[in-house]
Scaffold this motif. Structure first.
Motif, PDB file in Angstrom:
ATOM      1  N   ARG A  91       0.836  -1.206   0.000  1.00 35.30           N
ATOM      2  CA  ARG A  91       0.000   0.000   0.000  1.00 35.30           C
ATOM      3  C   ARG A  91       0.868   1.252   0.000  1.00 35.30           C
ATOM      4  O   ARG A  91       0.549   2.241  -0.675  1.00 35.30           O
ATOM      5  CB  ARG A  91      -0.929  -0.007   1.217  1.00 35.30           C
ATOM      6  N   GLU A  92       1.963   1.220   0.739  1.00 32.76           N
ATOM      7  CA  GLU A  92       2.854   2.374   0.792  1.00 32.76           C
ATOM      8  C   GLU A  92       3.510   2.611  -0.571  1.00 32.76           C
ATOM      9  O   GLU A  92       3.634   3.757  -1.021  1.00 32.76           O
ATOM     10  CB  GLU A  92       3.920   2.145   1.869  1.00 32.76           C
ATOM     11  N   ILE A  93       3.920   1.555  -1.233  1.00 35.12           N
ATOM     12  CA  ILE A  93       4.503   1.689  -2.572  1.00 35.12           C
ATOM     13  C   ILE A  93       3.474   2.250  -3.544  1.00 35.12           C
ATOM     14  O   ILE A  93       3.753   3.178  -4.316  1.00 35.12           O
ATOM     15  CB  ILE A  93       5.050   0.330  -3.053  1.00 35.12           C
ATOM     16  N   ARG A  94       2.250   1.705  -3.489  1.00 36.72           N
ATOM     17  CA  ARG A  94       1.200   2.186  -4.402  1.00 36.72           C
ATOM     18  C   ARG A  94       0.875   3.656  -4.174  1.00 36.72           C
ATOM     19  O   ARG A  94       0.625   4.418  -5.132  1.00 36.72           O
ATOM     20  CB  ARG A  94      -0.057   1.345  -4.207  1.00 36.72           C
ATOM     21  N   ALA A  95       0.904   4.094  -2.926  1.00 35.69           N
ATOM     22  CA  ALA A  95       0.560   5.471  -2.595  1.00 35.69           C
ATOM     23  C   ALA A  95       1.606   6.464  -3.073  1.00 35.69           C
ATOM     24  O   ALA A  95       1.293   7.655  -3.232  1.00 35.69           O
ATOM     25  CB  ALA A  95       0.359   5.613  -1.086  1.00 35.69           C
ATOM     26  N   HIS A  96       2.837   6.015  -3.322  1.00 36.66           N
ATOM     27  CA  HIS A  96       3.920   6.927  -3.677  1.00 36.66           C
ATOM     28  C   HIS A  96       4.500   6.640  -5.056  1.00 36.66           C
ATOM     29  O   HIS A  96       5.643   7.006  -5.346  1.00 36.66           O
ATOM     30  CB  HIS A  96       5.034   6.862  -2.626  1.00 36.66           C
ATOM     31  N   PRO A 116       3.438   6.586  -9.471  1.00 34.66           N
ATOM     32  CA  PRO A 116       2.444   7.103 -10.415  1.00 34.66           C
ATOM     33  C   PRO A 116       1.393   6.052 -10.762  1.00 34.66           C
ATOM     34  O   PRO A 116       1.711   4.855 -10.839  1.00 34.66           O
ATOM     35  CB  PRO A 116       3.282   7.483 -11.638  1.00 34.66           C
ATOM     36  N   PRO A 117       0.143   6.457 -10.954  1.00 29.49           N
ATOM     37  CA  PRO A 117      -0.934   5.497 -11.237  1.00 29.49           C
ATOM     38  C   PRO A 117      -0.668   4.633 -12.456  1.00 29.49           C
ATOM     39  O   PRO A 117      -1.125   3.490 -12.514  1.00 29.49           O
ATOM     40  CB  PRO A 117      -2.164   6.399 -11.458  1.00 29.49           C
ATOM     41  N   GLU A 118       0.076   5.159 -13.436  1.00 28.67           N
ATOM     42  CA  GLU A 118       0.315   4.384 -14.655  1.00 28.67           C
ATOM     43  C   GLU A 118       1.349   3.279 -14.465  1.00 28.67           C
ATOM     44  O   GLU A 118       1.488   2.397 -15.328  1.00 28.67           O
ATOM     45  CB  GLU A 118       0.749   5.308 -15.798  1.00 28.67           C
ATOM     46  N   LEU A 119       2.084   3.298 -13.359  1.00 28.66           N
ATOM     47  CA  LEU A 119       3.034   2.218 -13.089  1.00 28.66           C
ATOM     48  C   LEU A 119       2.270   1.029 -12.525  1.00 28.66           C
ATOM     49  O   LEU A 119       1.659   1.110 -11.454  1.00 28.66           O
ATOM     50  CB  LEU A 119       4.113   2.659 -12.103  1.00 28.66           C
ATOM     51  N   GLU A 120       2.297  -0.086 -13.243  1.00 25.44           N
ATOM     52  CA  GLU A 120       1.590  -1.279 -12.794  1.00 25.44           C
ATOM     53  C   GLU A 120       2.406  -2.023 -11.733  1.00 25.44           C
ATOM     54  O   GLU A 120       3.635  -2.037 -11.777  1.00 25.44           O
ATOM     55  CB  GLU A 120       1.296  -2.195 -13.979  1.00 25.44           C
ATOM     56  N   ILE A 121       1.688  -2.642 -10.801  1.00 30.38           N
ATOM     57  CA  ILE A 121       2.322  -3.406  -9.732  1.00 30.38           C
ATOM     58  C   ILE A 121       1.887  -4.866  -9.846  1.00 30.38           C
ATOM     59  O   ILE A 121       0.690  -5.171  -9.862  1.00 30.38           O
ATOM     60  CB  ILE A 121       1.947  -2.845  -8.347  1.00 30.38           C
ATOM     61  N   GLU A 122       2.881  -5.725  -9.950  1.00 35.60           N
ATOM     62  CA  GLU A 122       2.648  -7.161 -10.049  1.00 35.60           C
ATOM     63  C   GLU A 122       3.180  -7.825  -8.791  1.00 35.60           C
ATOM     64  O   GLU A 122       4.240  -7.451  -8.279  1.00 35.60           O
ATOM     65  CB  GLU A 122       3.361  -7.702 -11.287  1.00 35.60           C
ATOM     66  N   ALA A 123       2.454  -8.830  -8.287  1.00 36.22           N
ATOM     67  CA  ALA A 123       2.890  -9.528  -7.082  1.00 36.22           C
ATOM     68  C   ALA A 123       2.523 -11.004  -7.189  1.00 36.22           C
ATOM     69  O   ALA A 123       1.465 -11.361  -7.716  1.00 36.22           O
ATOM     70  CB  ALA A 123       2.245  -8.921  -5.841  1.00 36.22           C
ATOM     71  N   PHE A 124       3.405 -11.850  -6.680  1.00 32.63           N
ATOM     72  CA  PHE A 124       3.123 -13.279  -6.637  1.00 32.63           C
ATOM     73  C   PHE A 124       2.013 -13.563  -5.627  1.00 32.63           C
ATOM     74  O   PHE A 124       1.988 -13.008  -4.535  1.00 32.63           O
ATOM     75  CB  PHE A 124       4.375 -14.055  -6.230  1.00 32.63           C
ATOM     76  N   VAL A 125       1.110 -14.460  -6.018  1.00 30.42           N
ATOM     77  CA  VAL A 125       0.044 -14.856  -5.106  1.00 30.42           C
ATOM     78  C   VAL A 125      -0.014 -16.363  -4.905  1.00 30.42           C
ATOM     79  O   VAL A 125      -0.719 -16.841  -4.011  1.00 30.42           O
ATOM     80  CB  VAL A 125      -1.341 -14.369  -5.600  1.00 30.42           C
TER      81      VAL A 125
END
Length: 453
Positions: free
Chosen positions: A160-165, A167-176
């Protein structure tokens, strides 16, 4: 290959990202609902064990994916030596010409070269880069990355901290889902140290999962378990990750793409996990009010949280996922599961007493035809099916259909009665009142819990 299933709803966001070690598995991933697939060529990827893709395979992969709304990402995430640079740059240019959608890279030199030789292809930063903070994510974005694959040791609050800081256009991928390297972000040297095979060039032998004992130099023939047990211990044997019941938490934290590990896994594994996570995402979207029951969009999905973690609004009501989704991860090969490091109060650990995979279900066949008038289906056999066994049919977008194999009515491809199905690769027929689509997978419980290394 013709389209086997209809009604598979796909949206660009949130994305279910499935692994593929070969072309057949890639097609299976899209058939069972994946939005995108990541795969590797014959060189420059972090997995050398799978069959991997030729340039012709990549061309066919793109041709299969794009009409279905799917995307193809290619791993170019080794740490190249100087004598590999020219060939790797030429290879990325070839992939761009074929039309793959993204290149997954780790090395900063590879990133900068990709911008030149593949200027219209997305650049994704591999988890090998170990991105654990927004400063690193923003730096890669400034260098031209459109997506970052986060380190696997992050908590939901960290994300959440990374997403908040960022840019919205940068996509975030994470292993689930899937295996977790004992080095987690992946820069592991154990394999090279013990066998000479370099994990950072895709050649890991998983030395971390070997059984280890200690030898005291004055008693070279006396092997002492690292842990005091009769059977030794597997001190680096990490749990697998399983977040299918927590997809809402991951998406609420701002993750764009849900990544399933497993490019060395079977088509059945990919089908089951792609279907489970796609269904979970659709249930999330519906219960959060982004889509209606028919899948039509009601409002745009926002994949970012714009407030710092300590100022975020109260958590929304948890999504109530279908109960069968919780069972699916246990019907594919797996190790002991955990929720990774998303929840600090219950971090991933290791299974120190037992190695190998747990395997309690087997792929028994693939449906090739269904005749509604006759109430009969045909399948190409993969494993044994006997009368009186409760089997399950797996197909996208729905709970598995359970069916008790009748005592009579099984026939071979010539229509002759058989006592059981026990000839892999041959076609058989069984009575079945359920309308099962072509391409559905048939699975059976194994006779006992088995661990396969």
């Amino acid at each position: 290959m013709t389209e086997q299933f209809s009604g598979v709803s796909r949206r660009q966001r949130p994305e279910v990202l499935a692994p593929a070690g070969n072309l057949a598995t890639l097609k299976t991933a899209f058939d069972f609902g994946a939005d995108a697939v990541y795969c590797a060529g014959k060189e420059f990827g972090m997995r050398t064990a799978p069959q991997n893709f030729s340039l012709a395979d990549f061309a066919e992969a793109v041709s299969y994916a794009h009409p279905r709304g799917g995307r193809v990402y290619v791993t170019c995430n080794i740490l190249p030596s100087s004598d590999e640079v020219a060939a790797m740059n030429a290879y990325m240019a070839q992939l761009a010409e074929i039309g793959v959608d993204g290149l997954i890279v780790t090395d900063i030199g590879v990133l900068m070269a990709a911008r030149k030789v593949a200027p219209n292809t997305e650049i994704h930063i591999s988890t090998q880069a170990g991105i654990t903070n927004y400063q690193a994510a923003n730096a890669f974005a400034e260098l031209g990355a459109s997506r970052v694959v986060l380190a696997r040791e992050l908590s939901l609050a960290d994300i959440r901290e990374i997403r908040a800081h960022t840019p919205p256009e940068l996509e975030i991928e994470a292993f689930v889902h899937g295996s977790m390297c004992m080095a987690f972000s992946g820069r592991c040297l154990i394999s090279k140290h013990t066998t000479g095979r370099d994990a950072n060039h895709g050649d890991c032998v998983q030395s971390c999962r070997y059984r280890y004992h200690v030898v005291e130099e004055r008693n070279p023939n006396e092997f002492i378990p690292v842990e005091i047990t009769d059977g030794g211990t597997f001190i680096f044997n990490s749990n697998d990750m399983n977040m299918v019941e927590h997809v809402d938490d991951v998406l609420d934290a701002g993750v764009t793409s849900l990544k399933i590990e497993g490019r060395a896994k079977s088509a059945y594994y990919v089908a089951a996990m792609a279907n489970a996570y796609k269904t979970a995402v659709n249930e999330y979207l519906q219960q959060r009010g982004f889509i209606d029951a028919a899948g039509a969009e009601l409002r745009a999905f926002h994949d970012q949280v714009n407030l710092p973690a300590d100022a975020a609004p109260a958590a929304p009501t948890p999504v109530q996922f279908s109960p069968w989704l919780a069972e699916e991860p246990f019907k594919v090969t797996h190790r002991t599961y955990s929720t990774g490091f998303y929840y600090p109060e219950q971090p991933a650990s290791e299974e120190v007493k037992v190695g190998g995979y747990i395997n309690t279900w087997l792929l028994a066949g693939v449906v090739t035809k269904y005749d509604a008038a006759a109430g009969r289906l045909w399948l190409q056999a993969k494993n044994k099916i006997t009368p009186g066994t409760e089997i399950e049919f797996l197909f996208p977008g729905a709970a598995p259909v359970k069916y008790l194999v009748p005592a009579t009515g099984l026939t071979d491809s010539a229509g002759e009665p058989v006592a059981e199905i026990n000839y892999p690769t041959r076609e058989f027929s069984i009575p079945c009142p359920h309308p099962i689509p072509v391409g559905a997978m048939v699975r059976v419980p194994s006779n006992r819990t088995r661990r396969v290394g």
